[in-house]
Design a protein around this motif. Structure first.
Motif, short mmCIF file in Angstrom:
data_model
loop_
_atom_site.label_atom_id
_atom_site.label_comp_id
_atom_site.label_asym_id
_atom_site.label_seq_id
_atom_site.Cartn_x
_atom_site.Cartn_y
_atom_site.Cartn_z
N ARG A 52 0.83 -1.21 0.00
CA ARG A 52 0.00 0.00 0.00
C ARG A 52 0.86 1.25 0.00
O ARG A 52 0.55 2.25 -0.64
CB ARG A 52 -0.94 0.01 1.22
CG ARG A 52 -2.16 -0.88 1.11
CD ARG A 52 -3.06 -0.47 -0.05
NE ARG A 52 -3.44 0.93 0.01
CZ ARG A 52 -4.44 1.40 0.74
NH1 ARG A 52 -5.18 0.58 1.45
NH2 ARG A 52 -4.72 2.68 0.74
N ALA A 53 1.98 1.19 0.71
CA ALA A 53 2.84 2.37 0.82
C ALA A 53 3.67 2.59 -0.45
O ALA A 53 4.18 3.68 -0.68
CB ALA A 53 3.76 2.21 2.03
N PRO A 57 -0.88 2.91 -3.45
CA PRO A 57 -1.33 3.86 -2.42
C PRO A 57 -2.86 4.02 -2.37
O PRO A 57 -3.42 4.30 -1.32
CB PRO A 57 -0.63 5.17 -2.82
CG PRO A 57 -0.20 4.98 -4.23
CD PRO A 57 0.02 3.52 -4.41
#
Ligand code: ADP
Length: 168
Positions: A52-53, A57
């Motif tokens: 996700r990072a 995102p």
């Protein structure tokens, strides 16, 4: 490619890769997703957070797939894919088919020989089992996945197993 049906809990399946019916947050949920994170341990979630990072995102889009390692599970990898929520007004079958295709693509890239799928979207996301089974089997049969020798569908209960058996 051999296709087999089994009734049971996918977290117990000995396959190189097991597929998670995730949601786009990749941060866990109910159903298969909850079971995989519970039994697999915190490593899987940590890798999901890292994804996700970095790559996702905004979350993993519906119909896409991405792999993490499998923590304490017997499998080597978990392939997370996001099924569509079933809709009566809009045909989202292509997105459900895309989950199976994308997951097999990731499995082939990883070098997985055996892959286990749950019945994606047929739980919380409300897809009718008969149609979900038909799309799953048709798509897996039609998708070339170099190196993948066995695809198992791990159906949680007798009803799901019966629907897949009929579709097969
Ligand atoms: P979705 O949100 O994609 O509908 P769910 O996890 O709610 O995903 O359900 C998908 C299917 O997986 C349902 O048929 C459900 O009964 C089944 N299921 C739930 N837990 C497990 C499990 N541990 N192993 C295999 N199948 C499971």
């Amino acid at each position: 490619m051999r296709i087999i049906l089994v009734q049971g809990d996918i977290t117990e399946r000995r396959a190189d890769a097991i597929v998670n019916a995730a949601n786009s947050s990749l941060l866990g949920g109910g159903g298969v997703d909850g079971a995989i994170h519970r039994r697999g341990g915190p490593e899987i979630l940590a890798e999901c957070r890292a994804l996700r990072a970095s790559a996702y995102p905004e979350g993993l889009p519906t119909g896409h797939a991405v792999a993490t390692t499998a923590g304490r599970l017997q499998a080597r990898w978990v392939i997370h894919t996001v099924g569509p929520v079933h809709s009566r007004s809009e045909d989202r079958s292509h997105l459900l088919a895309s989950c199976y295709r994308a997951s097999l693509g990731v499995a082939a890239e990883l070098g997985a020989h055996t892959v286990a799928f749950p019945a994606i979207s047929t739980g919380i996301y409300g897809w009718p089992l008969d149609d979900g089974a038909r799309i799953a089997l048709k798509t897996v049969r039609e998708t070339p996945a170099p190196g993948v020798e066995e695809v198992s569908f791990v159906l949680f209960d007798a009803t799901a197993y019966a629907e897949f058996d009929r579709a097969l």
